[in-house]
Write a protein that holds these residues in place. Structure first.
Motif, PDB file in Angstrom:
ATOM      1  N   GLY A 197     -40.975  -8.089  -4.148  1.00 54.64           N
ATOM      2  CA  GLY A 197     -41.832  -7.784  -5.284  1.00 54.64           C
ATOM      3  C   GLY A 197     -41.323  -8.259  -6.624  1.00 54.64           C
ATOM      4  O   GLY A 197     -42.022  -8.132  -7.640  1.00 54.64           O
ATOM      5  N   GLU A 198     -40.120  -8.809  -6.673  1.00 60.75           N
ATOM      6  CA  GLU A 198     -39.578  -9.315  -7.937  1.00 60.75           C
ATOM      7  C   GLU A 198     -40.452 -10.453  -8.466  1.00 60.75           C
ATOM      8  O   GLU A 198     -40.893 -11.318  -7.706  1.00 60.75           O
ATOM      9  CB  GLU A 198     -38.151  -9.824  -7.715  1.00 60.75           C
ATOM     10  N   ILE A 199     -40.713 -10.463  -9.766  1.00 61.66           N
ATOM     11  CA  ILE A 199     -41.506 -11.536 -10.371  1.00 61.66           C
ATOM     12  C   ILE A 199     -40.633 -12.780 -10.506  1.00 61.66           C
ATOM     13  O   ILE A 199     -39.591 -12.761 -11.164  1.00 61.66           O
ATOM     14  CB  ILE A 199     -42.063 -11.117 -11.742  1.00 61.66           C
ATOM     15  N   LEU A 200     -41.067 -13.865  -9.880  1.00 62.75           N
ATOM     16  CA  LEU A 200     -40.327 -15.125  -9.914  1.00 62.75           C
ATOM     17  C   LEU A 200     -40.906 -16.106 -10.921  1.00 62.75           C
ATOM     18  O   LEU A 200     -40.187 -16.949 -11.454  1.00 62.75           O
ATOM     19  CB  LEU A 200     -40.333 -15.763  -8.520  1.00 62.75           C
ATOM     20  N   ASN A 201     -42.198 -16.020 -11.137  1.00 64.05           N
ATOM     21  CA  ASN A 201     -42.865 -16.909 -12.090  1.00 64.05           C
ATOM     22  C   ASN A 201     -44.118 -16.216 -12.595  1.00 64.05           C
ATOM     23  O   ASN A 201     -44.785 -15.493 -11.847  1.00 64.05           O
ATOM     24  CB  ASN A 201     -43.250 -18.234 -11.423  1.00 64.05           C
ATOM     25  N   GLN A 202     -44.431 -16.429 -13.864  1.00 63.90           N
ATOM     26  CA  GLN A 202     -45.609 -15.787 -14.449  1.00 63.90           C
ATOM     27  C   GLN A 202     -46.279 -16.732 -15.434  1.00 63.90           C
ATOM     28  O   GLN A 202     -45.616 -17.336 -16.273  1.00 63.90           O
ATOM     29  CB  GLN A 202     -45.210 -14.496 -15.167  1.00 63.90           C
ATOM     30  N   ASP A 203     -47.590 -16.870 -15.301  1.00 62.35           N
ATOM     31  CA  ASP A 203     -48.399 -17.620 -16.256  1.00 62.35           C
ATOM     32  C   ASP A 203     -49.457 -16.693 -16.829  1.00 62.35           C
ATOM     33  O   ASP A 203     -50.096 -15.938 -16.080  1.00 62.35           O
ATOM     34  CB  ASP A 203     -49.099 -18.809 -15.584  1.00 62.35           C
TER      35      ASP A 203
END
Length: 208
Positions: A197-203
């Protein structure tokens, strides 16, 4: 069981996954989001067929429906959820989707069309790596959800990252998308997550 035809397989699928006789559909969620889920198997031409205007994955009826409903939609954000890539890049020897040379004619047509629509992006499956890419010709954005487990990640190499990639990660996990209004302005946030569930990439895409 004896011989089992493709047509029989289609019938079994409809029995086991009851969604009506039409396997492509669109869903609206409030004022700011509409999604399209398309069918990539029932209407396709053989992979071995020479590419050209008659070669298709979607078929004429589905493609006409898709274009009409997209143009008619007044949703702020429009997302195509495709079982296979439209933008890519894909592996060099693949020849079975719109990101490949084998279906380039229809792929070019769809990329041009979607790039002309405001606030429209593609989310795709079927690739065992996470990525965000932008088509260098049309500017269309695509997000690959990747596999759900690290054990199934592969088929592409990190060192093969190309200029069209905005993000590339050979790992398992999942993709999430949220639409909200910030100071009354619609905002689409698309995130790639790890298997934990860790955020690896976000736009974050602000509506035009």
């Amino acid at each position: 069981m004896g011989d089992f035809t493709f047509k029989q397989g289609q019938q079994v699928f409809l029995e086991q996954v009851p969604m009506g006789m039409q396997t492509y559909r669109t869903m609206r969620w409030g004022k700011d989001l509409q999604i399209w889920l398309v069918e990539g198997r029932d209407f396709r031409s053989p992979n071995s067929m020479p590419d050209g205007p008659d070669k298709t994955i979607w078929g004429d009826q589905q493609k006409t429906w898709f274009k009409r409903t997209v143009v008619d939609s007044d949703a702020t954000f429009r997302i195509l959820i495709s079982p296979t890539p439209v933008v890519g890049p894909d592996r060099e020897k693949k020849n079975d989707n719109h990101a490949n040379k084998g279906f380039k004619h229809e792929g070019d047509e769809l990329r041009r069309f979607m790039s002309q629509q405001k606030n429209m992006v593609v989310i795709c499956g079927d690739r065992h790596w996470q990525y965000v890419s932008v088509d260098p010709i049309t500017g269309l954005w695509e997000y690959s959800c990747g596999p759900t487990s690290n054990q199934h990640a592969g088929g592409f190499k990190q060192e093969c990252q190309q200029p069209m990639h905005r993000y590339l990660n050979i790992c398992g996990g999942f993709l999430s998308a949220t639409v909200e209004r910030v100071d009354e302005r619609p905002l689409l946030t698309i995130r790639h997550h790890s298997v934990t569930g860790e955020i690896l990439n976000q736009d974050q895409l602000t509506a035009e």
